[in-house]
Scaffold this active site. Structure first.
Site, PDB file in Angstrom:
ATOM      1  N   HIS A  69       5.135   7.975  -4.701  1.00  9.47           N
ATOM      2  CA  HIS A  69       4.663   6.721  -4.285  1.00  9.47           C
ATOM      3  C   HIS A  69       4.860   6.432  -2.822  1.00  9.47           C
ATOM      4  O   HIS A  69       6.030   6.370  -2.273  1.00  9.47           O
ATOM      5  CB  HIS A  69       5.537   5.670  -5.248  1.00  9.47           C
ATOM      6  N   CYS A 106      -0.351   6.304  -3.012  1.00  7.63           N
ATOM      7  CA  CYS A 106      -1.102   5.043  -2.338  1.00  7.63           C
ATOM      8  C   CYS A 106      -1.051   5.098  -0.883  1.00  7.63           C
ATOM      9  O   CYS A 106      -0.208   5.410  -0.389  1.00  7.63           O
ATOM     10  CB  CYS A 106      -0.423   3.795  -3.207  1.00  7.63           C
TER      11      CYS A 106
END
Lengths: 522, 415
Positions: free
Chosen positions: B173, B215
């Site tokens: 992440h 991301c």
């Protein structure tokens, strides 16, 4: 009221004194990244003049057996002057001089004779031709046959000088430039990716692979001690080898999987990843001899691309022809791969006779991968030249490492520089000074043992490289960008905030009380 | 026919072009024909490649069961590079969690990257080098810069050299310029950039191919400044990277979109493949990945269309056949072997010549030198610590005295 005020004043000053005299220095001490003062200026000077302080003076002993003592002295003087001229013209960035000495006058003892480089000029039918006599292997003497020097004296002197520089000492312009140019490319093999860069500790693995699971054995111990041990001993001053052997079953490097395997597709089919044993030994570099027998799945005809052939070997003075059913491949920087045409029968035993030609080929590959040997020189002289180039390369490599260290510490202000790094750098500078001192004094004292001096220098230079690497790779020098200043504030503010608030409110309260007192006095 | 099939596949990504390092969709009728001419489907000459060994660093930074897909991403990459011949000793696998043994795993000991569960990524022998709480920012930086204590095992070090091509894959992440590690800390793009610079300074790589699936992945290579690094990310700034699909029985997503299509492409690769990195880059489309894949090429000296996939994902040995007879060039080695034999035989006959052997005392001088340095350093450190301690003690003592005196005077005053 007054009494209370004094107490408050005392409390305030106590807080402030603890805050500033104890807290601030402690905070500063705990949060400041320690950076030892490296001798940056000195290292930068070294970088600018990497080998400027090296003055290599190589002795060559000339034994002229074709003229009397007086003529010999003149001949030596002329060779010396010619060599000086050649070296003067080839200003290659390294101060090298050659000291031409009279073999008879210097009276080398037997111990030093084999340790020094000698040119013997003998009378012969050929004019100025190097002779490969029995001395070629047993001593460092290079013999040159001369018919008549007086015919073209200047040309003869020039050729003798070139033999000394190219074939005996190996200090011609090409060799020097190769050494100076970079720390890479120690030899032609390294340029083409075959050879490994010089590193002292090397592991040798001999692995026998069979595609099937039948029991098998091999005479590896005696073969290794017969063919590899002599090499290990000869190179022991430059390399430290460790050796192991292994038998792997049910693994033929994927050769059985493709029937259409040929030499052009071999690289894509072979899977050598499973025999990589590098995690099992401590040396950084390992070289492998892998002897592979395919699985029975390849069929009765064996591997089609392996063609049976015969090789000749010397049995005493006679040449004996041997039929072999294997092919050898050199894998650069990895080792030798022997692929056999047919699978092994159950309970096979590979004896010394089978392993002899394989070991011979592996020895050649080993030397090629190590990058030792020169076409132009006798093996003794090749070894001498290799040792000298190792020392010079290590000197250059160590300075490069120190330069990298300085660059890093200058660019990364957040990086800690522990005292150990400073100690390593100082040690490295000390060892370097010792090496330079020994090199510079090498040629000034005659009759010294060439082998001992250069073996010692190789060891010292390896130690120098290790110390420099230790300094660069110090485990406390992990850059701390991931703990930036904002983080420090975030961590310390919850501690400092409440204390500062008490102090601040205390001062405000005191000022208020003070103004009340002043008002009441009025 | 083979080329035609490839071309037809390639037609699917018509209209793809780079716009400020980001792949964006734009239809252009003529591009397929141009691509046919320019890409390496028509075999182009391979540009000079100097690498002699391949390494892979595969990192999953997320923990917890619901991040199953990150482990599956990394294990899929592990399986691919291993299939293509990179040995385990040259693969550094960092797995921050052990989903295979998680109590919620309906298939204990197995990890799958597809709902059909055909390939068990955990089933065959895998060697995890760093797992659980060993997967930290510090360890990752140490790995890249090779700064370890002496006891660090060789199998857990990145022992690359100036001839090594390194494939680095990271997933987890992330956000703008950072990637979370273990839900506890984060690595900044500057950290990776500086670590690469340290590697470059010490000649620890030939080329690096950096791939990141997270991301805002493209921000992770925005700070790189060292040469010969090619980087690709799954999404640009302010963009999410998405998972591809879930396994109903497992109850979690099993793979991310970017990694899924990377693997789909890599499945057609074997060690003899002539497909290039440019082909891989062209393979990603917005329709597939659902985000804008970014490529950074400005630090890389070669054109990706000349770089074989196998230059980074495979280990293809250079095999040199033996010349039929020992030629002249091998004479120099034979001479050395003869000399070695000669010396060995004469040494075994006569007692060992001790003069030629280096005496153990040869290095005594330099060793002494080291000791002196060490002792001096220790002394300096000790004296500095004593000074600090003394000053602190005196200040504390003064404070106590002052307090006692004040207390005494205040008592006297009260009396």
């Amino acid at each position: 009221m007054n009494n209370n005020y004094k107490l408050r004043l005392f409390v305030l000053f106590s807080y402030l004194s603890v805050f500033f005299l104890l807290g601030v220095p402690l905070w500063y001490k705990l949060t400041t990244i320690h950076r030892a003062d490296l001798p940056i200026t000195y290292i930068k000077e070294l970088v600018d003049n990497k080998l400027n302080d090296v003055h290599l003076k190589l002795p060559i002993y000339v034994d002229s057996q074709i003229n009397d003592i007086k003529e010999s002295a003149i001949l030596l003087k002329d060779i010396q002057s010619e060599i000086n001229d050649i070296l003067g013209k080839n200003n290659a960035g390294l101060d090298i001089s050659v000291n031409v000495l009279d073999y008879v006058k210097e009276n080398l003892d037997s111990k030093n004779e084999n340790a020094n480089q000698i040119l013997k000029i003998v009378k012969g039918d050929n004019n100025l031709k190097m002779v490969e006599n029995r001395d070629f292997f047993s001593s460092t003497a290079t013999t040159v046959e001369v018919n008549d020097l007086s015919t073209d004296y200047q040309k003869s002197i020039r050729e003798l000088s070139n033999i000394i520089l190219n074939n005996i000492l190996g200090v011609n312009a090409k060799n020097i430039n190769t050494v100076i140019a970079s720390t890479k490319d120690i030899n032609d093999g390294e340029k083409t990716g075959v050879s490994i860069p010089y590193i002292q500790d090397i592991h040798l693995s001999a692995i026998l692979l069979s595609g099937d699971g039948d029991a098998l054995g091999w005479d590896i111990e005696s073969s290794m001690s017969k063919y590899i041990t002599p090499l290990r001993e000869m190179l022991s001053s430059v390399y430290h080898f460790t050796v192991d052997s292994d038998i792997v079953y049910y693994n033929d490097l994927n050769l059985h999987s493709q029937h259409a395997v040929n030499e052009s597709t071999l690289a894509h089919i072979l899977d050598i990843s499973e025999i990589s044993t590098s995690d099992e030994y401590s040396e950084q570099i390992g070289l492998t001899l892998a002897i592979v027998f395919p699985s029975r799945e390849v069929g009765n005809n064996g591997l089609e691309f392996i063609k049976p052939k015969s090789i000749e070997k010397l049995d005493g003075s006679e040449k004996v022809s041997n039929d072999i059913n294997w092919e050898k491949y050199l894998i650069p920087r990895w080792g030798s791969l022997i692929i056999n045409k047919y699978p092994l029968k159950a309970n096979s035993y590979l004896d010394e006779e089978f392993l002899h030609p394989i070991m011979h080929k592996f020895s050649i590959d080993l030397l090629e991968i190590l990058g030792i040997g020169s076409d132009m020189m006798s093996p003794y002289n090749s070894l001498h030249m290799f040792k000298r180039s190792v020392v010079l390369r290590n000197l250059l490599k160590s300075v490069d490492t120190l330069q990298s260290l300085v660059r890093l510490t200058e660019s990364f202000k957040q990086m800690a520089v522990p005292e150990q790094v400073l100690a390593d750098v100082n040690t490295a500078i000390g060892i370097r000074y010792e090496i330079i001192n020994k090199i510079n004094h090498f040629g000034t004292s005659n009759g010294i043992n060439n082998n001992i001096v250069w073996d010692e220098l190789v060891l010292l230079s390896n130690k120098l490289v290790t110390v420099c690497e230790n300094a660069f790779f110090d485990n406390e020098m992990v850059q701390q960008n991931f703990f930036p200043d904002e983080h420090k504030t975030a961590v310390y503010f919850p501690f400092l905030g409440p204390i500062a608030m008490v102090l601040f409110l205390g001062i405000v309260n005191m000022i208020k009380d003070r103004s009340h007192i002043v008002d009441s006095i009025k | 026919m083979h080329t035609l099939t490839k071309y037809l596949k390639f037609i699917q990504i018509i209209g793809t072009e780079y716009q400020t390092h980001v792949v964006t969709m734009r239809f252009n009728f003529f591009i397929p024909f141009l691509l046919l001419l320019t890409t390496n489907y028509v075999l182009a000459d391979e540009e000079k490649n100097n690498h002699t060994n391949n390494w892979a660093v595969l990192v999953s930074t997320s923990t917890f069961w619901f991040n199953y897909r990150h482990m599956a991403n990394v294990l899929s990459m592990y399986r691919t590079v291993k299939r293509l011949g990179i040995p385990d000793s040259q693969i550094i696998l960092m797995l921050s969690d052990d989903v295979a043994c998680n109590s919620r795993n309906l298939f204990p000991g197995s990890v799958f990257n597809n709902q059909d569960r055909k390939i068990d990524l955990y089933g065959e022998s895998i060697e995890v080098d760093y797992k659980g709480y060993d997967v930290t920012v510090e360890n990752f930086i140490r790995l890249l810069t090779d700064r370890w204590p002496d006891e660090q095992p060789k199998s857990k070090r990145l022992l690359t050299d100036e001839n090594s091509n390194i494939f680095i894959y990271m997933t987890g992440h992330g956000g703008d310029d950072f990637l979370k590690f273990q839900d506890a800390e984060e690595i900044a793009s500057e950290d990776i950039a500086d670590a690469f610079e340290q590697m470059h300074e010490k000649k620890r790589y030939n080329e690096i191919f950096f791939m990141v699936d997270t991301c805002q992945a493209n921000t992770m290579f925005s700070k790189f400044y060292s040469p010969n690094i090619l980087a690709i990310g799954s999404s640009e700034l302010d963009e999410s990277s998405y998972s591809h699909h879930s396994d109903v029985e497992l109850g979690v997503a099993v793979i991310d979109r970017f990694t899924y299509y990377t693997l789909e492409f890599l499945e057609q690769i074997d060690k003899s493949s002539t497909l290039t990195l440019e082909d891989l880059f062209q393979y990603y489309t917005f329709e597939k990945v659902h985000s804008n894949v970014g490529v950074r090429k400005d630090l890389y000296s070669r054109d990706p269309k000349d770089v074989l996939i196998t230059d980074f994902f495979a280990n293809v040995p250079n095999i040199i056949p033996d010349s039929s007879s020992e030629n002249e060039s091998s004479n120099k080695y034979i001479n050395l072997i003869n000399l070695a034999m000669d010396q060995y035989n004469s040494n075994s006959k006569v007692s060992k010549n001790k003069d030629n052997a280096l005496s153990p005392s040869v290095l005594s001088k330099s060793q002494n030198f080291n000791n002196i340095e060490y002792i001096e350093d220790t002394r300096t450190a000790i004296s500095s610590s004593i000074k600090t301690l003394l000053v602190t003690s005196v200040v504390t003592l003064l404070c106590i005295l002052f307090y006692l005196q004040e207390a005494e005077s205040s008592k006297t005053f009260t009396k």
